[in-house]
Design an enzyme around this catalytic site. Sequence first.
Site, PDB file in Angstrom:
ATOM      1  N   LYS A  52       0.846  -1.190   0.000  1.00 14.92           N
ATOM      2  CA  LYS A  52       0.000   0.000   0.000  1.00 14.92           C
ATOM      3  C   LYS A  52       0.881   1.239   0.000  1.00 14.92           C
ATOM      4  O   LYS A  52       1.698   1.423   0.908  1.00 14.92           O
ATOM      5  CB  LYS A  52      -0.911  -0.005   1.221  1.00 14.92           C
ATOM      6  N   ASP A 143     -13.217   1.439   9.865  1.00 14.13           N
ATOM      7  CA  ASP A 143     -13.751   1.292   8.503  1.00 14.13           C
ATOM      8  C   ASP A 143     -14.028  -0.177   8.192  1.00 14.13           C
ATOM      9  O   ASP A 143     -13.683  -0.665   7.117  1.00 14.13           O
ATOM     10  CB  ASP A 143     -12.780   1.879   7.477  1.00 14.13           C
TER      11      ASP A 143
END
Length: 548
Positions: A52, A143
């Site tokens: 990422k 999330d």
Amino acid sequence: MPHGFPSDLPPLHPSDHAIRIPGYDLVGRLGSGGMGVVYAALDPQGRRVAVKLMRTEMVPDISQQRRRFQEEVRALQRLRDKHVVPLLDSGIAAGRPWLATAYVPGRNLQQCGKLSGQRLFLLARGVAAALCAIHRAGIVHRDLKPSNIMVYSDGTPVVLDFGIARSLGAAGLTGTGAPPVGTAGTISPERYRGVSAPPADVFAWGCVVVFAATGQLPFTAPSPEEVMHRVLHSPPELHGFRGPLADLAVRAMAKNPAERPTAEQLLKELDALGSPRPFAMPRVSRKTGDAATLLVLEMQQHYANPVPWLRRNQERILGEARRMGADRGLRDLVHRAAEARLGAAELDEALAEIASLLAPHERPRYRGYPVDEDGLVALASGGAREQALLRRLLGERSVIVEKYAAQHICRHVLCVSKHFGRGCRVLRRLRSQVVAVVDRTWEPLRELRHQIWAEHDALGHPRILLPPDQELVDRVYATALLVRRRTDELDRHRKAVLALQCPTCWWASQQEAVVEADPNTDKGLAHVVIASVAADTARRFAEAVRQG
């Protein structure tokens, strides 16, 4: 594909080719979001990972963005659970923070369709177990949503993406009046009021369970503002979902956070409803197994001359590929291989890709744990039970080499060329490397034990010994695997040893040996292993001295 990722992996964008992350080869895109881009990559050992890379343009305050990144790293480093993706590496590339996590094959929950029965229960319990580990580490995920939950082929869920997670004690990362970071439809009422705490993740768990059972979130509306109004003022819509699990999901979505169960309570109540059983993986055998696996084993038997076999079995291969949803791009590949239009090296790669697409369950399991390189590292990072199992897998040849390395289907380049179908050479080599380090620890450990006894007696203190023999053996194997396979673990063990102050000659000699050890040799690694497993004894002795 030769790299082992799915054949429909989205390619790199033209701008991605200029990105350089030391030690990693980017091969495609896994996804992108508000915090950055996630790439499919290969690490220095050829293992598949997800990298990422943070965006620099997301907010004007770069220090704020890096603070989020650093919190994500610290959060993942504290987590050790089979339902949470493990952090492997992190760093900064051209001013942009990045981190590498294990690649999780399979589909995310959003792609799985409706679940029911045992599969739904396995999903609900696995995500609850992940939240328990997350909250014990002092983290709020913030999330949790269907696209952040990957599901293995045996139904086991894994929670991903801590890009917006934060420590419970950290200051808020959004400015005054800023909207909560997260996804509309799973954001809890208190999050809209600026409060982030573990109950918010429990609320999201309830939303995820309803989605898994029905394919729809319990709070939906045409706009984020209307979704927020429904979350704050309306009951959840269950879309026909009924039963004890639905009732538990409703309690998890209570408007008042104090009325929701904790993640630990969720887990206990789910266990009271029943024990989920992972779906049995197809047994890789020449006599029994699913049709796709048997087809791959048959292909392995004809490896010496595969072209005639491919010509005879094209329809079987394509039929199984269609049944498993893996036929994209495979038809042309099989046709070119069957018509002998590929060179020897290309044919090797084609056979490996066909095998990986038809039999993606290449992670054999022993007592419920995956027996591959990443699985063994996870065992080494676990507790006493996991480390005892690791020693059994690595220390007893009949378990890992004969039973697993010789049978399971994998995608390693080393195993799918000349030795295709003859066992996993990566597992064999890993075992031999660890055993080479372990073999060099026994004599020095025996001598160290005598030094500890003698010095403790001479100083008039009670004997604070090394761990019991069985526990000591398990720790040696676990530490040897970690320092042999992961540079960051080697550095961590060395630093911990050198930082520990203990007023004994035997501990000073261990620290000196670690300073002088060459970590590129088995003997040097053995010195680090010995000192690391003896550190608890040194710590106890130092504490006894301080207390008088």
